[in-house]
Design a protein around this motif. Structure first.
Motif, PDB file in Angstrom:
ATOM      1  N   THR A 247      86.523  -9.019  63.099  1.00 55.92           N
ATOM      2  CA  THR A 247      86.247  -9.022  61.668  1.00 55.92           C
ATOM      3  C   THR A 247      84.921  -8.305  61.433  1.00 55.92           C
ATOM      4  OG1 THR A 247      87.414 -11.115  61.372  1.00 55.92           O
ATOM      5  CG2 THR A 247      85.893 -10.450  59.622  1.00 55.92           C
ATOM      6  N   ASP A 248      84.917  -7.343  60.531  1.00 58.20           N
ATOM      7  CA  ASP A 248      83.711  -6.540  60.323  1.00 58.20           C
ATOM      8  C   ASP A 248      82.744  -7.233  59.359  1.00 58.20           C
ATOM      9  OD1 ASP A 248      84.581  -6.104  57.706  1.00 58.20           O
ATOM     10  OD2 ASP A 248      85.064  -4.000  57.999  1.00 58.20           O
ATOM     11  N   PRO A 249      81.575  -6.647  59.090  1.00 60.12           N
ATOM     12  CA  PRO A 249      80.591  -7.278  58.204  1.00 60.12           C
ATOM     13  C   PRO A 249      81.094  -7.523  56.787  1.00 60.12           C
ATOM     14  CG  PRO A 249      79.544  -5.572  59.525  1.00 60.12           C
ATOM     15  CD  PRO A 249      81.011  -5.457  59.770  1.00 60.12           C
ATOM     16  N   GLU A 250      82.144  -6.829  56.361  1.00 59.62           N
ATOM     17  CA  GLU A 250      82.725  -7.058  55.037  1.00 59.62           C
ATOM     18  C   GLU A 250      83.723  -8.209  55.037  1.00 59.62           C
ATOM     19  OE1 GLU A 250      84.013  -3.384  52.944  1.00 59.62           O
ATOM     20  OE2 GLU A 250      83.397  -2.398  54.789  1.00 59.62           O
ATOM     21  N   GLY A 251      83.971  -8.772  56.232  1.00 61.99           N
ATOM     22  CA  GLY A 251      84.970  -9.818  56.338  1.00 61.99           C
ATOM     23  C   GLY A 251      86.381  -9.298  56.455  1.00 61.99           C
ATOM     24  N   LYS A 252      86.512  -8.008  56.814  1.00 66.65           N
ATOM     25  CA  LYS A 252      87.828  -7.393  56.936  1.00 66.65           C
ATOM     26  C   LYS A 252      88.150  -7.122  58.397  1.00 66.65           C
ATOM     27  CE  LYS A 252      87.523  -5.289  52.360  1.00 66.65           C
ATOM     28  NZ  LYS A 252      87.524  -4.025  51.574  1.00 66.65           N
ATOM     29  N   SER A 253      89.406  -7.288  58.746  1.00 61.63           N
ATOM     30  CA  SER A 253      89.838  -7.103  60.128  1.00 61.63           C
ATOM     31  C   SER A 253      90.089  -5.636  60.428  1.00 61.63           C
ATOM     32  CB  SER A 253      91.111  -7.902  60.401  1.00 61.63           C
ATOM     33  OG  SER A 253      90.888  -9.277  60.215  1.00 61.63           O
ATOM     34  N   GLY A 254      89.951  -5.295  61.700  1.00 61.89           N
ATOM     35  CA  GLY A 254      90.283  -3.944  62.139  1.00 61.89           C
ATOM     36  C   GLY A 254      91.771  -3.709  62.111  1.00 61.89           C
ATOM     37  N   ARG A 255      92.171  -2.456  62.355  1.00 65.34           N
ATOM     38  CA  ARG A 255      93.580  -2.080  62.316  1.00 65.34           C
ATOM     39  C   ARG A 255      94.141  -1.717  63.689  1.00 65.34           C
ATOM     40  NH1 ARG A 255      95.285  -0.005  57.010  1.00 65.34           N
ATOM     41  NH2 ARG A 255      94.457  -1.503  55.509  1.00 65.34           N
ATOM     42  N   ARG A 256      93.272  -1.575  64.707  1.00 67.00           N
ATOM     43  CA  ARG A 256      93.755  -1.119  66.002  1.00 67.00           C
ATOM     44  C   ARG A 256      94.531  -2.226  66.713  1.00 67.00           C
ATOM     45  NH1 ARG A 256      92.167   3.748  67.001  1.00 67.00           N
ATOM     46  NH2 ARG A 256      93.240   3.640  69.019  1.00 67.00           N
ATOM     47  N   GLU A 257      95.691  -1.852  67.272  1.00 65.82           N
ATOM     48  CA  GLU A 257      96.525  -2.809  67.992  1.00 65.82           C
ATOM     49  C   GLU A 257      96.421  -2.649  69.500  1.00 65.82           C
ATOM     50  OE1 GLU A 257     100.419  -2.212  66.368  1.00 65.82           O
ATOM     51  OE2 GLU A 257      99.955  -3.269  64.482  1.00 65.82           O
ATOM     52  N   ASP A 258      95.630  -1.655  69.943  1.00 67.33           N
ATOM     53  CA  ASP A 258      95.474  -1.438  71.388  1.00 67.33           C
ATOM     54  C   ASP A 258      94.259  -2.175  71.948  1.00 67.33           C
ATOM     55  OD1 ASP A 258      93.413   0.025  70.286  1.00 67.33           O
ATOM     56  OD2 ASP A 258      94.108   1.970  71.005  1.00 67.33           O
ATOM     57  N   ASN A 259      93.630  -2.958  71.081  1.00 64.77           N
ATOM     58  CA  ASN A 259      92.473  -3.782  71.463  1.00 64.77           C
ATOM     59  C   ASN A 259      91.235  -2.956  71.836  1.00 64.77           C
ATOM     60  OD1 ASN A 259      91.582  -6.501  71.528  1.00 64.77           O
ATOM     61  ND2 ASN A 259      91.543  -6.467  73.762  1.00 64.77           N
ATOM     62  N   ARG A 260      91.233  -1.671  71.512  1.00 66.96           N
ATOM     63  CA  ARG A 260      90.055  -0.854  71.777  1.00 66.96           C
ATOM     64  C   ARG A 260      89.032  -1.015  70.653  1.00 66.96           C
ATOM     65  NH1 ARG A 260      91.660   5.273  73.002  1.00 66.96           N
ATOM     66  NH2 ARG A 260      89.389   5.373  73.371  1.00 66.96           N
ATOM     67  N   ASP A 261      87.771  -1.139  71.018  1.00 70.76           N
ATOM     68  CA  ASP A 261      86.676  -1.113  70.057  1.00 70.76           C
ATOM     69  C   ASP A 261      85.957   0.222  70.247  1.00 70.76           C
ATOM     70  OD1 ASP A 261      84.388  -1.328  68.529  1.00 70.76           O
ATOM     71  OD2 ASP A 261      83.904  -3.376  69.177  1.00 70.76           O
ATOM     72  N   LEU A 262      86.276   1.162  69.404  1.00 73.47           N
ATOM     73  CA  LEU A 262      85.746   2.516  69.580  1.00 73.47           C
ATOM     74  C   LEU A 262      84.258   2.604  69.260  1.00 73.47           C
ATOM     75  CD1 LEU A 262      88.671   4.668  68.092  1.00 73.47           C
ATOM     76  CD2 LEU A 262      88.353   3.799  70.419  1.00 73.47           C
ATOM     77  N   THR A 263      83.733   1.621  68.530  1.00 82.00           N
ATOM     78  CA  THR A 263      82.287   1.634  68.248  1.00 82.00           C
ATOM     79  C   THR A 263      81.487   1.328  69.513  1.00 82.00           C
ATOM     80  OG1 THR A 263      82.195  -0.707  67.582  1.00 82.00           O
ATOM     81  CG2 THR A 263      82.720   0.913  65.875  1.00 82.00           C
ATOM     82  N   THR A 264      81.962   0.402  70.325  1.00 84.79           N
ATOM     83  CA  THR A 264      81.270   0.115  71.582  1.00 84.79           C
ATOM     84  C   THR A 264      81.508   1.229  72.592  1.00 84.79           C
ATOM     85  OG1 THR A 264      83.141  -1.196  72.410  1.00 84.79           O
ATOM     86  CG2 THR A 264      81.412  -2.372  71.210  1.00 84.79           C
ATOM     87  N   VAL A 276      75.663   2.348  63.524  1.00 87.58           N
ATOM     88  CA  VAL A 276      75.144   1.599  62.386  1.00 87.58           C
ATOM     89  C   VAL A 276      76.271   1.351  61.398  1.00 87.58           C
ATOM     90  CG1 VAL A 276      72.762   2.381  62.625  1.00 87.58           C
ATOM     91  CG2 VAL A 276      74.374   3.748  61.295  1.00 87.58           C
ATOM     92  N   ALA A 277      76.185   0.208  60.703  1.00 89.13           N
ATOM     93  CA  ALA A 277      77.267  -0.176  59.801  1.00 89.13           C
ATOM     94  C   ALA A 277      76.786  -0.515  58.392  1.00 89.13           C
ATOM     95  CB  ALA A 277      78.025  -1.380  60.375  1.00 89.13           C
ATOM     96  N   ASP A 278      75.479  -0.391  58.123  1.00 90.47           N
ATOM     97  CA  ASP A 278      74.971  -0.642  56.789  1.00 90.47           C
ATOM     98  C   ASP A 278      73.739   0.211  56.534  1.00 90.47           C
ATOM     99  OD1 ASP A 278      72.527  -2.084  57.671  1.00 90.47           O
ATOM    100  OD2 ASP A 278      73.952  -3.636  58.284  1.00 90.47           O
ATOM    101  N   ARG A 279      73.277   0.217  55.302  1.00 89.46           N
ATOM    102  CA  ARG A 279      72.196   1.123  54.923  1.00 89.46           C
ATOM    103  C   ARG A 279      70.867   0.758  55.587  1.00 89.46           C
ATOM    104  NH1 ARG A 279      68.478   1.856  50.533  1.00 89.46           N
ATOM    105  NH2 ARG A 279      68.168   4.082  50.090  1.00 89.46           N
ATOM    106  N   ASP A 280      70.598  -0.514  55.749  1.00 87.65           N
ATOM    107  CA  ASP A 280      69.345  -0.913  56.380  1.00 87.65           C
ATOM    108  C   ASP A 280      69.262  -0.371  57.806  1.00 87.65           C
ATOM    109  OD1 ASP A 280      68.467  -2.211  54.126  1.00 87.65           O
ATOM    110  OD2 ASP A 280      69.115  -4.201  54.782  1.00 87.65           O
ATOM    111  N   GLY A 295      77.959   6.299  62.189  1.00 88.95           N
ATOM    112  CA  GLY A 295      77.749   5.408  61.060  1.00 88.95           C
ATOM    113  C   GLY A 295      79.047   5.182  60.319  1.00 88.95           C
ATOM    114  N   LEU A 296      79.510   3.942  60.280  1.00 85.98           N
ATOM    115  CA  LEU A 296      80.741   3.585  59.568  1.00 85.98           C
ATOM    116  C   LEU A 296      80.384   2.516  58.554  1.00 85.98           C
ATOM    117  CD1 LEU A 296      83.159   3.459  62.637  1.00 85.98           C
ATOM    118  CD2 LEU A 296      82.910   5.319  60.974  1.00 85.98           C
ATOM    119  N   PHE A 297      80.331   2.885  57.272  1.00 88.79           N
ATOM    120  CA  PHE A 297      79.708   2.040  56.269  1.00 88.79           C
ATOM    121  C   PHE A 297      80.686   1.298  55.371  1.00 88.79           C
ATOM    122  CE2 PHE A 297      76.848   5.628  57.228  1.00 88.79           C
ATOM    123  CZ  PHE A 297      75.820   4.906  57.810  1.00 88.79           C
ATOM    124  N   ASN A 298      81.959   1.421  55.650  1.00 89.65           N
ATOM    125  CA  ASN A 298      82.952   0.694  54.863  1.00 89.65           C
ATOM    126  C   ASN A 298      84.213   0.563  55.700  1.00 89.65           C
ATOM    127  OD1 ASN A 298      85.016   0.010  52.752  1.00 89.65           O
ATOM    128  ND2 ASN A 298      83.287   0.388  51.383  1.00 89.65           N
TER     129      ASN A 298
END
Length: 531
Positions: A247-264, A276-280, A295-298
């Motif tokens: 679940t991301d900082p917006e409270g929304k779930s990811g869409r990937r079904e292969d269990n990969r976290d491409l941000t890491t 980074v995921a927010d303006r700060d 940077g993925l902000f939404n």
């Protein structure tokens, strides 16, 4: 025309006193005043000619160290004009005399936007043309017209090399920025190859694509292995980079079904990397110590600029801020960089029939271009601003000078002065200056934007006498009822400066832009030399 008639005509235009008895005071009126020095229209026009005469451009191949391509998604000529006027009016001017930052660039041309199989195009085919030099079909990402849309097996031998890939091969730094999802058609065409623009994550892949080895667009960003990889990626679309279990900082779930976290995976793939995921966190990002920034902000698209600045939405940097940070990171490379920036939400606001948000996002693009102009030099940076396509957005009626561009039409009376009452149609109803040929039609909502899709289509004319058409929640009327307003097929503008900008002239095929970038930066030859 003899001198006497010339003086008489100019006196009439300028409102000067009548000519002297002998009619031979040359360019001076009765009081001896030189109209060529006092009439601002004349002075401005002459100044423009002088500036053009003094303009010099390096025409040599490879003269551009840096290349920046700005794409206003859906930013047709009428959108540029209306945004110019709105920006001027927000500054307290009448508006028409204003210029957006990129309208001051010295070279201007027009691009034909049609796709190979589409008179009116889509963003996948148009952006492919701009970044590969080859036109292709509707819905196809950086692949040639030999593919069948949505069919993975048909893609063998059809991949096209993009300007971003060539730059990375040549050792230049690279970046792609968008206010849309970074996996959306326009930004995706810079780094990915797919026969279907909607394959944004693995959950979008049909069985045929999986069986034949096609990869989703987000995964292809991580698989970008040319040179040192992509240095800067900023925009929306976080959901395609994280699995359904997160679940991301917006409270929304990811869409990937292969269990990969491409941000890491981004952080582990590159040295001196940041996510980074927010303006700060974005503001805290240090360009001096960051070589690869994601940077993925939404979860989906970033917010409309109007909502980001006035509706209390927080957590997202502006397009200008992302552009500035990207340039700061990229320009550390002595070999130069290629940066592609998209104002993606102009298009989305038009699709929703919400002119206010489309124009505010166009103004935001102008600010981003202004930042790029300030941070780079025309001596070594080719800067181009264009659109992938236009929209069925019109400016009509006969409003008086300075009439609010989002307002109801008020014309001039028989005395030449602005009318007090609104102009009306044959049925006695007032009407707006801007409108749409098709779409969902009229709505007057609390917020506007994408909220419009929650309400039924309402084509045709409505009584706007007591409606605030300048409200951001107002959606303009439309003639033809459709679930979404459509793209249009007319040519779009190209504005350019720097080495190679002289190649932007006349009306050209849209794929011409790639060849301008290639000439200016010698991308192909540099890439070949590095192999």
């Amino acid at each position: 025309m003899n001198k006497k008639l010339l003086v008489l005509s100019m006196s009439a235009i300028l409102g000067l006193a009548a000519c002297s008895d002998d009619g031979d005071k040359g360019d001076q009126g009765e009081n001896g005043q030189d109209w060529t020095a006092v009439n601002q229209w004349y002075v401005d026009g002459q100044s423009r000619v002088t500036q053009a005469q003094e303009l010099t451009v390096n025409n040599e191949a490879g003269a551009a160290k840096n290349i920046i391509l700005f794409v206003g998604d859906g930013m047709g000529i009428s959108t540029v004009t209306a945004a110019r006027i709105l920006e001027g009016q927000l500054k307290g001017q009448t508006g028409e005399e204003n210029s957006l930052s990129f309208e001051t660039l010295p070279y201007v041309g027009l691009a034909k936007t049609y796709n190979v199989d589409g008179q009116t195009p889509d963003s996948a085919g148009t952006m492919t043309a701009m970044v590969t030099g080859v036109k292709t079909d509707v819905g196809v990402i950086a692949q040639a017209e030999g593919v069948t849309r949505g069919n993975c097996a048909s893609t063998e031998g059809q991949d096209l090399v993009t300007s971003l890939e060539l730059a990375a091969m040549a050792g230049l730094s690279t970046g792609v920025v968008s206010t849309a999802r970074i996996t959306h058609a326009t930004p995706a065409a810079t780094y990915a190859h797919a026969p279907e623009r909607n394959w944004e994550n693995d959950a979008d892949l049909p069985d045929e694509a999986v069986a034949n080895g096609c990869s989703d667009i987000a995964a292809q960003l991580l698989d970008f292995d040319y040179g040192s990889g992509i240095n800067v990626v900023m925009g929306g679309g976080r959901r395609s980079f994280i699995p359904t279990t997160i679940t991301d900082p917006e409270g929304k779930s990811g869409r990937r079904e292969d269990n990969r976290d491409l941000t890491t995976e981004w952080l582990s793939k590159y040295t001196n990397a940041a996510y980074v995921a927010d303006r700060d966190a974005f503001l805290a990002l240090d360009p001096a110590t960051t070589d690869h920034a994601l940077g993925l902000f939404n979860s989906s698209h970033m917010e409309y600029e109007f909502d980001r600045t006035t509706a209390g939405v927080t957590g997202e940097p502006s397009l200008a801020e992302m552009t500035a940070k990207s340039i700061d990171i990229l320009q550390k490379n002595d070999k130069g960089f290629v940066l592609i920036v998209e104002a993606g939400r102009i298009d989305h606001a038009h699709h929703a029939g919400n002119a206010a948000r489309a124009l505010h996002d166009t103004i935001a693009l102008s600010e981003a271009v202004r930042v790029a102009m300030e941070k780079t030099s025309t001596k070594d940076t080719l800067l181009m601003v264009t659109a992938d396509h236009s929209h069925v957005f019109t400016i009509a009626g006969y409003p008086t000078r300075g009439n609010p561009i989002l307002g109801l039409v008020k014309g001039n009376g028989s005395d030449g002065q602005p009318a007090v009452t609104n102009a009306t149609d044959a049925n006695g109803l007032p009407y707006t200056t801007v409108g749409y040929a098709n779409g969902r039609g009229y709505a007057n909502l609390e917020t506007g934007g994408d909220e419009r899709y929650g309400y039924a289509e309402a084509p045709g004319r409505f009584d706007l006498n007591y409606v605030d058409t300048q409200s951001p929640g107002f959606h303009q009327e439309a003639l033809v009822p459709l679930s979404s307003e459509t793209h249009a097929g007319e040519d779009v503008g190209i504005f350019a400066s720097g080495p190679g900008a002289h190649l932007i002239q006349g009306t050209v095929e849209q794929n011409h832009l790639f060849h301008v970038m290639n000439h200016a930066g010698s991308l192909v030859s540099k890439a070949e030399a590095s192999q």
